[in-house]
Enzyme design. Structure first.
Site, PDB file in Angstrom:
ATOM      1  N   CYS A 199     -11.807  67.769 -54.183  1.00 16.68           N
ATOM      2  CA  CYS A 199     -10.683  67.305 -53.362  1.00 16.68           C
ATOM      3  C   CYS A 199     -11.082  66.969 -51.926  1.00 16.68           C
ATOM      4  CB  CYS A 199      -9.578  68.349 -53.360  1.00 16.68           C
ATOM      5  SG  CYS A 199      -8.925  68.715 -55.004  1.00 16.68           S
ATOM      6  N   HIS A 255      -4.884  66.677 -47.377  1.00 19.54           N
ATOM      7  CA  HIS A 255      -5.031  66.622 -48.835  1.00 19.54           C
ATOM      8  C   HIS A 255      -3.709  67.044 -49.456  1.00 19.54           C
ATOM      9  CE1 HIS A 255      -6.221  67.279 -52.858  1.00 19.54           C
ATOM     10  NE2 HIS A 255      -6.356  68.585 -52.769  1.00 19.54           N
ATOM     11  N   ASN A 311      -1.417  66.117 -56.896  1.00 22.44           N
ATOM     12  CA  ASN A 311      -2.764  66.274 -56.345  1.00 22.44           C
ATOM     13  C   ASN A 311      -3.684  65.276 -57.038  1.00 22.44           C
ATOM     14  OD1 ASN A 311      -5.342  67.092 -55.639  1.00 22.44           O
ATOM     15  ND2 ASN A 311      -4.960  69.278 -55.912  1.00 22.44           N
TER      16      ASN A 311
END
Length: 325
Positions: free
Chosen positions: A115, A252, A282
């Protein structure tokens, strides 16, 4: 003293057409829309079609970023693509993008920091430009995370989606102070001691399979809020600035509660935080450039704005970049 800065001159994003809602997920696993929204803030996510690979998503985002910059693939010296879900074990997904864009010089390669991948890729490209090894670079975050999910595990399959985002960087001379346009600094970290808290249980040399994502959510949450607040402070201090100087923070998009917790630690109003997690979920390395592109294209981020990008992922990895548009 003057110095070379990496200026963001184009942005682009791509999301697959298929939308998977929380209501859809209740038909697959024992969960509810209320449970997912309360704990994550997510209402829907995009899922790649069976014949779509990470490279297809990346190429679409890249083409839009180049069009935004008024450039073509032939203008590029460098492509750095962040992904944890490449098309193949090798060669790199970046080389597929390179071929599709008609780029025949320079280099194209992948980086893998899950990520945090886009921040790591941005740092790599920025350093290539500052060192004079490249003048025009394409940085991409692209993922087909739906391919590594265990769709029977309700604690993880509700969290992720697919997508891609990209930025074009060009070398530009600056004064060398924090009033410059472009990337002011990047800060990246990792701590392999926490590998087991967020990982995929497969790989070429271990199981000869792709494997599935596994996560200890409560521990990841705890580390995320601390590490993200710390790296944001690090970026601000490196440039002699306070959080109040920021126009926007683009985090993020892992979980609404993590984003809110980080903002509280920094004393920042949520009005200055770009959030797309409700609609994108996500998307790992794609989440920061997807959110950044949306905020640039809808006019929230304007020329001269000071923007902080930050992310944390498996490894653990985490990082931040301070950018003036």
């Amino acid at each position: 003293m003057s110095m070379i800065r990496s200026r963001i001159v184009g942005v682009g994003a791509y999301l697959p057409e298929r939308v998977l809602t929380n209501a859809d997920l209740t038909q697959r696993v024992d969960t509810t829309d209320e449970w997912i929204v309360e704990r994550t803030g997510i209402r829907e996510r995009h899922i790649a079609a069976e014949d779509q690979f990470t490279s297809h998503l990346a190429i679409a985002a890249a083409e839009r970023a180049l069009a935004s910059a008024g450039l073509t693939g032939a203008d590029l010296d460098l492509i750095v693509l962040a992904t944890a879900t490449p098309d193949n074990t090798f060669p790199s997904t970046a080389t597929r993008v390179q071929a599709a864009l008609g780029m025949t010089r320079g280099a194209a390669f992948d980086v893998q920091a899950v990520c945090s991948g886009f921040i790591f890729a941005l740092s790599v490209a920025d350093n290539f430009i500052k060192s004079g090894q490249a003048r025009t670079a394409l940085v991409i975050g692209a993922e087909c995370f739906s391919r590594i999910l265990d769709w029977t595990d309700r604690s993880t399959c509700v969290l992720f989606g697919d997508g891609a985002g990209a930025v074009v960087l060009r070398a530009e001379e600056g004064r060398g102070d924090n009033g410059d346009n472009g990337i002011l600094s990047t800060h990246i970290h990792s701590d392999g001691r926490h590998y087991k808290l967020l990982h995929v249980d497969g790989g070429p040399s271990s199981t000869q399979t792709v494997g599935h994502l596994r996560m200890e959510g409560r521990e990841v949450f705890r580390h995320a809020v601390v590490n993200l607040a710390s790296v944001v402070h690090e970026a601000l201090e490196a440039n002699g600035m306070a959080a109040s100087s920021l126009d926007w923070i683009v985090p993020h998009q892992a979980n609404k509660r993590i984003i809110e917790g980080t903002a509280r630690k920094l004393g920042l109003s949520l009005d200055r935080v770009v959030m797309t997690v409700e609609r994108h979920a996500n998307t790992s390395a794609a989440s920061v450039p997807l959110a950044l592109t949306e905020a640039v294209e809808d006019g929230r981020i304007k020329p001269g704005h000071l923007v902080l990008l930050e992310a944390m992922g498996g490894g653990f990895t985490w990082g931040a970049a301070l950018v003036r548009f």
